[in-house]
Design a protein around this motif. Structure first.
Motif, PDB file in Angstrom:
ATOM      1  N   VAL A   1       6.398   5.516   4.894  1.00 36.70           N
ATOM      2  CA  VAL A   1       6.145   6.029   6.311  1.00 36.70           C
ATOM      3  C   VAL A   1       7.607   5.409   6.919  1.00 36.70           C
ATOM      4  O   VAL A   1       7.796   4.178   7.274  1.00 36.70           O
TER       5      VAL A   1
ATOM      6  N   ASN B   1       0.691  -1.143  -0.156  1.00 32.87           N
ATOM      7  CA  ASN B   1       0.005  -0.131  -0.028  1.00 32.87           C
ATOM      8  C   ASN B   1       0.852   1.190   0.122  1.00 32.87           C
ATOM      9  O   ASN B   1       0.318   2.247  -0.450  1.00 32.87           O
ATOM     10  N   GLU B   2       1.987   1.064   0.487  1.00 31.41           N
ATOM     11  CA  GLU B   2       3.114   2.212   0.367  1.00 31.41           C
ATOM     12  C   GLU B   2       3.188   2.556  -1.045  1.00 31.41           C
ATOM     13  O   GLU B   2       3.373   3.706  -1.592  1.00 31.41           O
TER      14      GLU B   2
HETATM   15  C1  LIG Z   1      -1.427  -0.020   4.721  1.00 27.20           C
HETATM   16  O1  LIG Z   1      -2.520  -0.986   4.808  1.00 27.20           O
HETATM   17  C2  LIG Z   1      -3.024  -1.297   6.221  1.00 27.20           C
HETATM   18  C3  LIG Z   1      -4.301  -2.308   6.248  1.00 27.20           C
HETATM   19  O2  LIG Z   1      -4.368  -2.984   4.825  1.00 27.20           O
HETATM   20  C4  LIG Z   1      -3.145  -0.136   7.208  1.00 27.20           C
HETATM   21  O3  LIG Z   1      -3.227  -0.479   8.337  1.00 27.20           O
HETATM   22  C5  LIG Z   1      -1.998   0.784   6.941  1.00 27.20           C
HETATM   23  O4  LIG Z   1      -1.987   2.000   7.818  1.00 27.20           O
HETATM   24  C6  LIG Z   1      -1.658   1.264   5.377  1.00 27.20           C
HETATM   25  N1  LIG Z   1      -0.303   2.232   5.415  1.00 27.20           N
HETATM   26  C7  LIG Z   1      -0.601   3.150   4.845  1.00 27.20           C
HETATM   27  C8  LIG Z   1       0.898   3.874   4.909  1.00 27.20           C
HETATM   28  O5  LIG Z   1      -1.243   3.617   4.168  1.00 27.20           O
END
Ligand SMILES: *[C@@H]1O[C@H](CO)[C@@H](O)[C@H](O)[C@H]1NC(C)=O
Ligand SMILES: *[C@@H]1O[C@H](CO)[C@@H](O)[C@H](O)[C@H]1NC(C)=O
Ligand SMILES: *[C@@H]1O[C@H](CO)[C@@H](O)[C@H](O)[C@H]1NC(C)=O
Length: 213
Positions: free
Chosen positions: A161, A153-154
């Motif tokens: 992050v 997802n990054e």
């Molecule tokens: C990535 O996804 C997870 C859950 O799928 C979430 O908890 C997390 O905050 C997400 N990280 C970012 C940087 O969006």
């Protein structure tokens, strides 16, 4: 009889002069007593004043507070990667070390760690230094960050992050207050830094920085 009557007050004079002398004496005593009482009041007032000064000194000036450290701003340099979601970069951070104490805070050289998802990916050095009494010291720390493996997802959000931590160790030197030397007034104080930063991979900037207080 008339003559006697006239003489009588004349005869009274010596006695009344005696009385006048003793009256003058007791009047002087009275003044002295009043002065003494006044002096006692002054001494008591001064003692109270001094106690207040000492209390204020003990409670405000001599109270040692933990300094605060945080990343004020950071820049991303030499960002490279992308292939298989691996990234390298250099982070140039501007740290603020806030010292609320009435004495200088001298801190030791320590590491500023950078991690990604719990994995250490870089380290910078906070050189030993000094934050002056009731002042904020700004220091620059450069950290080489390598082999960051972005999560899926990054990669999809384009936002990496990273966390940054540091534990400052040092001493508050209350001894150098107002140019007066108090050799015993040194106290160990630590300061924790705990920041989370969001790096925008497309624009190569730190778009958000959040530090604990
Ligand atoms: C990535 O996804 C997870 C859950 O799928 C979430 O908890 C997390 O905050 C997400 N990280 C970012 C940087 O969006
Ligand atoms: C990152 O740096 C490491 C060495 O620190 C190197 O082996 C690697 O190839 C670099 N990766 C990228 C994507 O630049
Ligand atoms: C930073 O990393 C070093 C070595 O990896 C470790 O000894 C130190 O405790 C870390 N500091 C913090 C504040 O986590």
């Amino acid at each position: 009889m008339d003559e006697k009557a006239e003489i009588a007050p004349v005869n009274l004079y010596p006695r009344s002069t005696d009385g006048l002398e003793s009256a003058t004496m007791s009047y002087d005593d009275e003044i002295r007593r009043k002065k003494r009482r006044k002096r006692l009041v002054y001494i008591a007032a001064f003692a109270v004043f001094q106690t207040v000064v000492i209390l204020v000194f003990a409670l405000v000036v001599m109270r040692v507070r933990a300094p605060e450290v945080e990343i004020d701003s950071a820049a991303v340099e030499e960002l490279s990667g992308g292939a298989s979601s691996h990234y390298n970069m250099t982070i140039v951070a501007r740290l603020k070390i806030k010292n609320k104490n009435f004495g200088d805070y001298k801190y030791e050289r320590t590491a500023m760690n950078i991690s990604h998802g719990g994995v250490t990916v870089g380290e910078g050095v906070i050189l030993n230094g000094k934050a002056e009494a009731r002042d904020t010291e700004t220091v620059q720390v450069t950290a080489r960050v390598s082999s960051v493996v972005a999560s899926s997802n990054e990669t999809s959000s384009g936002i990496l992050v990273l966390e940054s931590k540091a534990a400052l160790r040092g001493k508050v030197h209350l001894m150098k207050m107002w140019g007066i030397h108090f050799p015993m007034m040194k106290k160990r104080k630590g300061a924790q830094m705990n920041c989370v930063m969001e790096i925008n991979l497309a624009s190569r900037v730190v778009q958000d920085m959040d530090c604990d207080d």
